[in-house]
Structures are given as structure tokens and as C-alpha cells.
Design a protein around this motif. Structure first.
Motif, short mmCIF file in Angstrom:
data_model
loop_
_atom_site.label_atom_id
_atom_site.label_comp_id
_atom_site.label_asym_id
_atom_site.label_seq_id
_atom_site.Cartn_x
_atom_site.Cartn_y
_atom_site.Cartn_z
N ALA A 163 -138.11 37.09 90.93
CA ALA A 163 -138.48 37.51 89.64
C ALA A 163 -139.61 38.51 88.30
O ALA A 163 -139.61 39.30 88.63
CB ALA A 163 -138.27 36.21 88.58
N SER A 164 -140.70 37.76 89.61
CA SER A 164 -141.82 38.46 89.53
C SER A 164 -142.23 39.56 89.72
O SER A 164 -142.72 41.05 89.51
CB SER A 164 -142.97 37.73 89.94
N LEU A 165 -141.61 39.66 91.21
CA LEU A 165 -140.57 41.45 92.00
C LEU A 165 -140.39 42.22 91.25
O LEU A 165 -140.40 43.73 91.08
CB LEU A 165 -140.90 41.25 93.48
N ILE A 166 -138.90 41.27 90.65
CA ILE A 166 -138.13 42.43 89.62
C ILE A 166 -139.43 42.81 88.46
O ILE A 166 -138.58 44.17 88.06
CB ILE A 166 -137.36 41.55 89.20
N PHE A 167 -140.08 42.08 87.70
CA PHE A 167 -140.61 42.40 86.48
C PHE A 167 -141.28 44.05 86.76
O PHE A 167 -141.55 44.96 86.50
CB PHE A 167 -141.53 41.59 85.95
N MET A 168 -142.05 43.95 87.97
CA MET A 168 -142.95 45.11 88.56
C MET A 168 -142.13 46.43 88.65
O MET A 168 -142.45 47.08 89.20
CB MET A 168 -143.97 43.84 89.79
N ALA A 169 -141.12 45.78 89.57
CA ALA A 169 -139.90 46.96 89.73
C ALA A 169 -139.57 47.93 88.71
O ALA A 169 -139.24 48.99 88.92
CB ALA A 169 -138.94 45.90 90.59
N PHE A 170 -139.38 47.09 87.50
CA PHE A 170 -138.39 47.49 86.61
C PHE A 170 -139.20 48.36 86.21
O PHE A 170 -139.92 49.42 85.97
CB PHE A 170 -138.16 46.66 85.76
N HIS A 171 -140.44 48.46 86.17
CA HIS A 171 -142.15 48.62 85.43
C HIS A 171 -142.61 49.97 86.14
O HIS A 171 -142.13 50.88 85.65
CB HIS A 171 -143.31 47.58 85.07
N ASN A 184 -137.26 63.79 76.62
CA ASN A 184 -135.30 63.87 76.43
C ASN A 184 -134.58 62.91 75.64
O ASN A 184 -133.98 62.35 74.92
CB ASN A 184 -134.98 64.21 77.52
N ILE A 185 -135.74 61.88 76.32
CA ILE A 185 -135.93 60.37 75.48
C ILE A 185 -136.14 59.98 74.13
O ILE A 185 -137.33 59.76 73.85
CB ILE A 185 -135.35 59.44 76.59
N ASP A 186 -135.49 58.28 73.26
CA ASP A 186 -136.45 58.30 72.02
C ASP A 186 -137.52 56.82 73.07
O ASP A 186 -136.73 56.49 73.72
CB ASP A 186 -135.55 57.90 71.43
N GLY A 187 -138.86 56.58 73.61
CA GLY A 187 -139.34 55.74 73.41
C GLY A 187 -139.25 55.00 73.76
O GLY A 187 -139.20 53.45 73.99
N GLU A 188 -138.83 53.99 72.42
CA GLU A 188 -139.26 52.85 71.59
C GLU A 188 -137.46 52.35 72.08
O GLU A 188 -137.58 51.30 72.90
CB GLU A 188 -138.94 52.71 69.74
N ALA A 189 -136.53 53.36 72.20
CA ALA A 189 -134.76 52.99 72.01
C ALA A 189 -134.43 52.60 73.87
O ALA A 189 -134.50 51.51 74.29
CB ALA A 189 -134.07 54.20 71.85
N PHE A 190 -135.66 53.20 74.98
CA PHE A 190 -135.66 53.12 76.10
C PHE A 190 -136.11 51.49 76.57
O PHE A 190 -135.76 51.23 77.34
CB PHE A 190 -136.78 54.32 77.03
N LEU A 191 -137.14 51.58 75.34
CA LEU A 191 -137.95 50.17 75.85
C LEU A 191 -136.92 48.92 75.75
O LEU A 191 -137.12 47.79 75.87
CB LEU A 191 -139.39 49.93 75.59
N THR A 193 -133.62 48.88 75.65
CA THR A 193 -132.94 48.64 76.22
C THR A 193 -133.41 48.02 77.43
O THR A 193 -132.77 47.33 78.00
CB THR A 193 -132.62 50.69 76.65
N TYR A 194 -134.28 48.27 78.05
CA TYR A 194 -135.35 47.42 79.00
C TYR A 194 -135.55 46.23 78.79
O TYR A 194 -134.55 45.38 79.59
CB TYR A 194 -136.40 48.20 79.53
N ARG A 195 -135.70 45.65 77.73
CA ARG A 195 -135.64 44.57 77.32
C ARG A 195 -134.38 43.75 76.93
O ARG A 195 -134.60 42.28 78.09
CB ARG A 195 -136.55 44.39 75.90
N ALA A 196 -132.85 44.38 76.66
CA ALA A 196 -132.92 44.08 76.89
C ALA A 196 -131.67 43.14 77.98
O ALA A 196 -131.42 42.88 78.09
CB ALA A 196 -131.42 45.33 75.87
N ILE A 197 -132.05 44.58 79.20
CA ILE A 197 -130.89 44.25 80.20
C ILE A 197 -132.07 43.12 81.23
O ILE A 197 -131.41 42.59 81.54
CB ILE A 197 -131.13 45.87 81.01
N LEU A 198 -133.57 43.14 80.41
CA LEU A 198 -134.20 42.57 81.33
C LEU A 198 -133.88 40.96 81.71
O LEU A 198 -133.60 40.11 81.98
CB LEU A 198 -135.38 42.73 81.57
N THR A 199 -134.06 40.93 79.87
CA THR A 199 -133.55 39.55 79.53
C THR A 199 -132.94 38.53 79.45
O THR A 199 -132.88 37.68 79.10
CB THR A 199 -134.66 39.53 77.89
N ASP A 200 -131.74 39.36 78.71
CA ASP A 200 -130.16 38.50 79.23
C ASP A 200 -129.86 37.91 80.15
O ASP A 200 -129.27 36.87 79.55
CB ASP A 200 -129.31 39.87 78.43
N GLY A 201 -130.18 38.44 81.46
CA GLY A 201 -129.72 37.54 82.19
C GLY A 201 -130.89 36.77 82.75
O GLY A 201 -130.51 35.75 83.31
#
Length: 207
Positions: A163-171, A184-191, A193-201
Motif C-alpha cells: 500500500a505504501s508503494l502504491i501511495f508513492m506511485a499515485f503521488h 486544462n484541469i481543476d486542481g481541487e477536483a483532480f485531487l 478524484t484521486y482521494r476517492a479512487i485511492l481510499t474507496d478500495g
């Protein structure tokens, strides 16, 4: 102001300029693609001035890594350890700190990620230091993840090392994608979405 004080200030300004331009060039061209001539021309200094501060490009690279370790990683650890509250509060602090640091220090962060990809596994002498910094980062994350498991926030069966390696890979991936698409992106929405994808699992479902 005495002459020695003025010389010290000038030397510090030159040092800062060398590091700043090296970070920018490493981010754009990579370590092997950046020459000392590139750095001295960008910083507006002579080769003599460069070698006054650094014996070689490799010494400058180590200074860059120390800069990332001190400013980002040590700062993140101190900020998180100073948080009052449980795991979720600390995780929120980690997310906010990394997002803010990446926003204000984009080239430093992207350079670290791209240089690690370029130099780790290639037999470069600096690889050991790269790995030690990543190891320090991973141990910090493992500690945080284990705390989440103890508080029944994370699933007990979660493998903390993986999990720690995946956290670093995501980062690392987030930094690169945000850097390439930041206009071209909304930074807050980007982050978010990242939190939702990573933590839901990995979060316990009934929370």
C-alpha cells in the motif's frame, strides 16, 4: 555592510541561483541531458563560480536530493506528527501538504520524480541515496497506514508495504499528470478524484 558579509550574501545568492536553474533544467532535460555549461549559462555565472560551490554535477545532484528530502519529506513528517487527532486527520494533512507543496514547488517535485526514473536501476553512484530517501518516505507511509489499520479505518488485510508503494506511485503519477495538464484541469477536483479512487478500495466499508 562589511566586505566579508557582502561576499557571503553574494555567494549564497549564487548558490541558490545554481540550484534553482539546475532543478529547472533537470526537470526539462533530465540529468544526463543537462550539462554544466547549460547550468552556468542559465544561472549567468562562470564555470569557476560553479566549481567554487560544487566539485561536479554529481555533487550538485546530491544537493538537489537533499533539498527535496529536507523541504518536502522532512517537512511532511514534521507537519503530520504535529497533528492532533487520529488517522483520518493525519491522512487529510498528508493530502493537503503534498498538494500544496507540489503546487508551489512544481519543478522541484517533478524533477525528483523524473530523475528517480532516469537514474534508479542505471548503476549511477547516486542510486543508493535515491533509494534511502524513498525508503524513508515509505517507512513514514507504512507507519501512517498501520495507524489506520489499528483504528479500524483501513482494512485489516491491507498489505502495508504494498500500500505504501502504491501511495508513492499515485503521488509520482499525479505530479507528472498535473504538471502536463495544469492549464486544462481543476486542481481541487483532480485531487478529490484521486482521494476517492485511492481510499474507496482500502477504507472499511461501514465508516
Amino acid at each position: 555592510m562589511q566586505q566579508s558579509e557582502a561576499s557571503n550574501i553574494q555567494g549564497e545568492n549564487t548558490l541558490s541561483r545554481i540550484i534553482k536553474e539546475a532543478i529547472r533544467l533537470f526537470s526539462a532535460k533530465g540529468y544526463h541531458g543537462t550539462s554544466i555549461d547549460d547550468i552556468t549559462q542559465a544561472a549567468g555565472i562562470t564555470k569557476g563560480a560553479f566549481y567554487w560551490h560544487f566539485k561536479s554535477k554529481e555533487v550538485l545532484l546530491r544537493k538537489f536530493l537533499e533539498e527535496w528530502e529536507t523541504r518536502f519529506l522532512d517537512g511532511l513528517i514534521r507537519a503530520t506528527e504535529g497533528v492532533k487527532g487520529g488517522f483520518l486527520v493525519k491522512l487529510q494533512k498528508v493530502n493537503r501538504y503534498t498538494a500544496a507543496f507540489g503546487f508551489y514547488n512544481r519543478e522541484l517535485c517533478v524533477s525528483f520524480t523524473t530523475l528517480s526514473a532516469e537514474l534508479i536501476g542505471g548503476g549511477h553512484a547516486i542510486e543508493k541515496y535515491f533509494r534511502s530517501v524513498y525508503g524513508k518516505y515509505q517507512n513514514f507511509l507504512i507507519k501512517i497506514i498501520n495507524e489506520g489499520k489499528r483504528e479500524n479505518v483501513f482494512k485489516k488485510e491491507l498489505d502495508s508495504i504494498h500500500a505504501s508503494l502504491i501511495f508513492m506511485a499515485f503521488h509520482d503519477g499525479l505530479l507528472l499528470q498535473w504538471s502536463m495538464n495544469r492549464d486544462n484541469i481543476d486542481g481541487e477536483a483532480f485531487l478529490s478524484t484521486y482521494r476517492a479512487i485511492l481510499t474507496d478500495g482500502i477504507l472499511v466499508r461501514d465508516r
